[in-house]
Motif scaffolding. Structure first.
Motif, mmCIF file in Angstrom:
data_model
loop_
_atom_site.group_PDB
_atom_site.id
_atom_site.type_symbol
_atom_site.label_atom_id
_atom_site.label_comp_id
_atom_site.label_asym_id
_atom_site.label_seq_id
_atom_site.Cartn_x
_atom_site.Cartn_y
_atom_site.Cartn_z
ATOM 1 N N GLU A 1 19.172 -5.127 -3.706
ATOM 2 C CA GLU A 1 18.623 -3.660 -3.588
ATOM 3 C C GLU A 1 17.134 -4.039 -4.377
ATOM 4 O O GLU A 1 15.560 -3.595 -4.230
ATOM 5 C CB GLU A 1 18.762 -2.631 -4.709
ATOM 6 N N PHE A 2 17.218 -5.236 -5.602
ATOM 7 C CA PHE A 2 16.150 -5.518 -5.936
ATOM 8 C C PHE A 2 15.195 -6.438 -5.222
ATOM 9 O O PHE A 2 14.121 -5.833 -5.160
ATOM 10 C CB PHE A 2 16.077 -6.426 -6.760
ATOM 11 N N ASP A 3 15.764 -7.200 -3.930
ATOM 12 C CA ASP A 3 14.985 -7.767 -2.910
ATOM 13 C C ASP A 3 14.719 -6.767 -2.172
ATOM 14 O O ASP A 3 13.186 -7.539 -1.435
ATOM 15 C CB ASP A 3 15.910 -8.530 -1.855
ATOM 16 N N LYS A 4 14.870 -5.713 -1.801
ATOM 17 C CA LYS A 4 14.243 -4.791 -1.244
ATOM 18 C C LYS A 4 12.512 -4.101 -1.840
ATOM 19 O O LYS A 4 11.721 -3.961 -1.250
ATOM 20 C CB LYS A 4 15.068 -3.421 -0.792
ATOM 21 N N PHE A 5 13.147 -4.143 -2.670
ATOM 22 C CA PHE A 5 12.288 -3.717 -3.571
ATOM 23 C C PHE A 5 11.127 -4.375 -4.166
ATOM 24 O O PHE A 5 9.995 -3.840 -3.739
ATOM 25 C CB PHE A 5 12.180 -3.098 -5.376
ATOM 26 N N VAL A 6 10.990 -5.830 -4.055
ATOM 27 C CA VAL A 6 10.225 -6.829 -3.962
ATOM 28 C C VAL A 6 9.048 -7.410 -2.728
ATOM 29 O O VAL A 6 8.430 -6.935 -2.590
ATOM 30 C CB VAL A 6 10.683 -8.063 -4.620
ATOM 31 N N SER A 7 10.247 -7.028 -1.733
ATOM 32 C CA SER A 7 9.757 -6.692 -0.499
ATOM 33 C C SER A 7 8.475 -5.744 -0.587
ATOM 34 O O SER A 7 7.623 -5.454 0.352
ATOM 35 C CB SER A 7 10.958 -6.854 0.177
ATOM 36 N N ASP A 8 9.503 -4.571 -0.672
ATOM 37 C CA ASP A 8 8.197 -3.410 -0.535
ATOM 38 C C ASP A 8 6.971 -3.720 -1.287
ATOM 39 O O ASP A 8 5.630 -3.289 -1.135
ATOM 40 C CB ASP A 8 8.758 -1.925 -0.455
#
Length: 178
Positions: free
Chosen positions: A152-159
């Motif tokens: 979830e955090f990796d997705k946030f950073v990517s977004d």
């Protein structure tokens, strides 16, 4: 008290005089004390030293004397009154926050990190509101719903990076390198 025809320096001098007893000579601007980042820890350390008899309590700044008085009254009363916390909540609160928690924290050497850039770039003006919303939604999801926090955090950073974050970071790097 603020009047737009007065210069900031003039305004600060007026506030410094008006609030001289409460701010102990720290600069005040628009009603805010301007102080060191670690001031709260230094303040706690001074209070603890006064309570422990290492410094004269009369040397404490104006805004520390009240906490000192509550703490010494509470600690002194504990001997005769074991239920003092339930009867003297303000004294208990000052003792737990200033003397125990912050006083303990003041014994540790802190590594205070200052921001490398505190300005505002054009990309910030354009994207920051949406990115702040994205961040809050990600925090909410991570805290309340996520089974896989790392993903979830990796997705946030990517977004975040894709929705303007990379542009903001590039502009900040450019400003720092000037």
């Amino acid at each position: 008290m603020y009047h737009e025809n007065k210069s900031s320096e003039h305004f600060m001098k007026i506030e410094q005089e008006v609030f001289k007893d409460s701010n102990d000579k720290r600069p005040i601007w628009l009603g805010m004390n301007i102080d060191r980042t670690d001031h709260i820890l230094l303040q706690a350390n001074d209070i603890v030293k006064a309570v422990n008899g290492e410094v004269d309590p009369s040397t404490l700044p104006f805004n520390n004397r009240d906490a000192y008085n509550h703490i010494t009254a509470f600690l002194g009363g504990l001997q005769d009154e074991p239920q003092a916390a339930s009867k003297h909540m303000l004294q208990w609160q000052n003792t737990r926050s200033w003397y125990d928690a912050m006083g303990g924290a003041s014994n540790y050497e802190l590594n205070i990190t200052y921001s490398a850039y505190d300005g505002r770039t054009p990309a910030m003006e354009k994207y920051l509101t949406a990115l702040d919303t994205l961040q809050m939604k990600a925090y909410h999801t991570i805290i309340m719903k996520s089974n896989d926090i790392d993903a979830e955090f990796d997705k946030f950073v990517s977004d975040w990076k894709a929705q303007g974050g990379d542009e903001i970071l590039a502009e900040i790097a450019q400003e720092i390198n000037k």
